[in-house]
Design a protein around this motif. Structure first.
Motif, PDB file in Angstrom:
ATOM      1  N   LYS A  72       0.593  13.665  -2.726  1.00  0.00           N
ATOM      2  CA  LYS A  72      -0.370  12.697  -2.197  1.00  0.00           C
ATOM      3  C   LYS A  72      -0.517  11.510  -3.144  1.00  0.00           C
ATOM      4  N   VAL A  73      -0.631  11.784  -4.444  1.00  0.00           N
ATOM      5  CA  VAL A  73      -0.745  10.722  -5.439  1.00  0.00           C
ATOM      6  C   VAL A  73       0.487   9.824  -5.375  1.00  0.00           C
ATOM      7  N   PHE A  74       1.675  10.429  -5.293  1.00  0.00           N
ATOM      8  CA  PHE A  74       2.907   9.646  -5.204  1.00  0.00           C
ATOM      9  C   PHE A  74       2.894   8.770  -3.955  1.00  0.00           C
ATOM     10  N   ALA A  75       2.610   9.361  -2.810  1.00  0.00           N
ATOM     11  CA  ALA A  75       2.633   8.621  -1.543  1.00  0.00           C
ATOM     12  C   ALA A  75       1.632   7.470  -1.560  1.00  0.00           C
ATOM     13  N   ASN A  76       0.447   7.698  -2.099  1.00  0.00           N
ATOM     14  CA  ASN A  76      -0.565   6.638  -2.172  1.00  0.00           C
ATOM     15  C   ASN A  76      -0.122   5.497  -3.080  1.00  0.00           C
ATOM     16  N   GLN A  77       0.423   5.846  -4.237  1.00  0.00           N
ATOM     17  CA  GLN A  77       0.886   4.818  -5.176  1.00  0.00           C
ATOM     18  C   GLN A  77       2.066   4.040  -4.576  1.00  0.00           C
ATOM     19  N   LEU A  78       2.976   4.740  -3.900  1.00  0.00           N
ATOM     20  CA  LEU A  78       4.101   4.093  -3.243  1.00  0.00           C
ATOM     21  C   LEU A  78       3.607   3.104  -2.187  1.00  0.00           C
ATOM     22  N   ASP A  79       2.661   3.520  -1.366  1.00  0.00           N
ATOM     23  CA  ASP A  79       2.110   2.637  -0.345  1.00  0.00           C
ATOM     24  C   ASP A  79       1.498   1.383  -0.956  1.00  0.00           C
ATOM     25  N   LYS A  80       0.792   1.527  -2.075  1.00  0.00           N
ATOM     26  CA  LYS A  80       0.206   0.363  -2.743  1.00  0.00           C
ATOM     27  C   LYS A  80       1.299  -0.615  -3.201  1.00  0.00           C
ATOM     28  N   LEU A  81       2.352  -0.069  -3.786  1.00  0.00           N
ATOM     29  CA  LEU A  81       3.438  -0.927  -4.274  1.00  0.00           C
ATOM     30  C   LEU A  81       4.166  -1.637  -3.135  1.00  0.00           C
ATOM     31  N   LEU A  82       4.375  -0.920  -2.040  1.00  0.00           N
ATOM     32  CA  LEU A  82       5.098  -1.503  -0.911  1.00  0.00           C
ATOM     33  C   LEU A  82       4.261  -2.530  -0.161  1.00  0.00           C
ATOM     34  N   ALA A  83       2.950  -2.451  -0.292  1.00  0.00           N
ATOM     35  CA  ALA A  83       2.055  -3.388   0.388  1.00  0.00           C
ATOM     36  C   ALA A  83       1.936  -4.712  -0.379  1.00  0.00           C
ATOM     37  N   GLN A  84       2.367  -4.734  -1.637  1.00  0.00           N
ATOM     38  CA  GLN A  84       2.249  -5.966  -2.451  1.00  0.00           C
ATOM     39  C   GLN A  84       3.171  -7.043  -1.960  1.00  0.00           C
ATOM     40  N   THR A  88       8.997   0.532   6.483  1.00  0.00           N
ATOM     41  CA  THR A  88       8.900  -0.820   5.930  1.00  0.00           C
ATOM     42  C   THR A  88      10.193  -1.612   6.068  1.00  0.00           C
ATOM     43  N   LYS A  89      11.240  -0.952   6.549  1.00  0.00           N
ATOM     44  CA  LYS A  89      12.554  -1.578   6.707  1.00  0.00           C
ATOM     45  C   LYS A  89      13.083  -2.146   5.380  1.00  0.00           C
ATOM     46  N   ARG A  90      12.884  -1.385   4.317  1.00  0.00           N
ATOM     47  CA  ARG A  90      13.386  -1.765   2.988  1.00  0.00           C
ATOM     48  C   ARG A  90      14.627  -0.951   2.653  1.00  0.00           C
ATOM     49  N   GLN A  91      15.517  -1.564   1.890  1.00  0.00           N
ATOM     50  CA  GLN A  91      16.710  -0.873   1.434  1.00  0.00           C
ATOM     51  C   GLN A  91      16.334   0.187   0.408  1.00  0.00           C
ATOM     52  N   LEU A  92      16.825   1.403   0.632  1.00  0.00           N
ATOM     53  CA  LEU A  92      16.607   2.540  -0.255  1.00  0.00           C
ATOM     54  C   LEU A  92      17.978   3.046  -0.663  1.00  0.00           C
ATOM     55  N   ILE A  93      18.240   3.066  -1.970  1.00  0.00           N
ATOM     56  CA  ILE A  93      19.548   3.482  -2.477  1.00  0.00           C
ATOM     57  C   ILE A  93      19.359   4.648  -3.432  1.00  0.00           C
ATOM     58  N   GLY A 113      11.567  -7.153  -9.671  1.00  0.00           N
ATOM     59  CA  GLY A 113      10.779  -6.861  -8.477  1.00  0.00           C
ATOM     60  C   GLY A 113      11.228  -5.638  -7.705  1.00  0.00           C
ATOM     61  N   ASP A 114      12.407  -5.093  -8.027  1.00  0.00           N
ATOM     62  CA  ASP A 114      12.856  -3.857  -7.380  1.00  0.00           C
ATOM     63  C   ASP A 114      12.015  -2.695  -7.899  1.00  0.00           C
ATOM     64  N   LEU A 115      11.986  -1.631  -7.121  1.00  0.00           N
ATOM     65  CA  LEU A 115      11.252  -0.416  -7.475  1.00  0.00           C
ATOM     66  C   LEU A 115      12.234   0.706  -7.768  1.00  0.00           C
ATOM     67  N   VAL A 116      12.041   1.381  -8.898  1.00  0.00           N
ATOM     68  CA  VAL A 116      12.875   2.522  -9.265  1.00  0.00           C
ATOM     69  C   VAL A 116      11.993   3.760  -9.331  1.00  0.00           C
ATOM     70  N   ILE A 117      12.468   4.845  -8.714  1.00  0.00           N
ATOM     71  CA  ILE A 117      11.781   6.129  -8.751  1.00  0.00           C
ATOM     72  C   ILE A 117      12.529   7.016  -9.739  1.00  0.00           C
ATOM     73  N   ILE A 119      14.511  -0.302  -3.190  1.00  0.00           N
ATOM     74  CA  ILE A 119      14.014   0.910  -3.828  1.00  0.00           C
ATOM     75  C   ILE A 119      15.233   1.706  -4.294  1.00  0.00           C
ATOM     76  N   TRP A 120      15.265   2.006  -5.568  1.00  0.00           N
ATOM     77  CA  TRP A 120      16.344   2.778  -6.181  1.00  0.00           C
ATOM     78  C   TRP A 120      15.792   4.139  -6.570  1.00  0.00           C
ATOM     79  N   ILE A 121      16.553   5.194  -6.298  1.00  0.00           N
ATOM     80  CA  ILE A 121      16.127   6.536  -6.683  1.00  0.00           C
ATOM     81  C   ILE A 121      17.123   7.123  -7.670  1.00  0.00           C
TER      82      ILE A 121
END
Length: 146
Positions: A134-146, A25-30, A68-72, A3-5
């Protein structure tokens, strides 16, 4: 998935949601920014400071993001570049940018920029509220669950 911010413009409340998600989720966040930012002590979270300058942080993200990486980010041109590299892009308000909608978002961005350049006051985004979080957190959870 890393996850890149695009951290210079990312609201603190969204960073806090992301910090918790990285731990859970124990994912790398940079976080990429052109000035030092607070990050909690964690083996999963790190911050990279880049030089100040136009699009320096954006260019660093594009250089390092992989498929496949996620950018915020709320930066539409950055989002388009990440999508070209087959990354996922989520705005701090929970909007998922995709191949299907990024062209329209770029056109609207350019249109609004032209209006501002011609002297039209286009206002700005509304203040982020609890529903946006809330919308952000829900969408993030969906992406991280994939």
């Amino acid at each position: 998935m890393k996850i890149w911010i695009d951290a210079d413009a990312c609201p603190v409340v969204i960073k806090e949601i992301l910090f918790r998600a990285a731990e859970r989720t124990k994912r790398q966040l940079i976080l990429i920014a052109n000035h030092p930012l607070y990050i909690p002590p964690s083996p999963f979270i790190r911050m990279q400071q880049v030089e100040s300058g136009f699009d320096v942080a954006d260019n660093e993200i594009v250089k390092r993001v992989e498929s496949g990486d996620l950018v915020i980010t709320s930066d539409i041109p950055l989002a388009a570049e990440v999508i070209r590299k087959e990354g996922l892009v989520l705005s701090p308000r929970g909007e998922l940018y995709t191949k299907e909608n990024i062209g329209a978002r770029l056109s609207m961005r350019d249109f609004m920029e032209n209006l501002r350049n011609s002297g039209v006051d286009t206002g700005g985004q509304a203040t982020m509220n609890q529903n946006d979080r809330k919308v952000f957190a829900n969408q993030l959870d969906k992406l991280l669950a994939q």
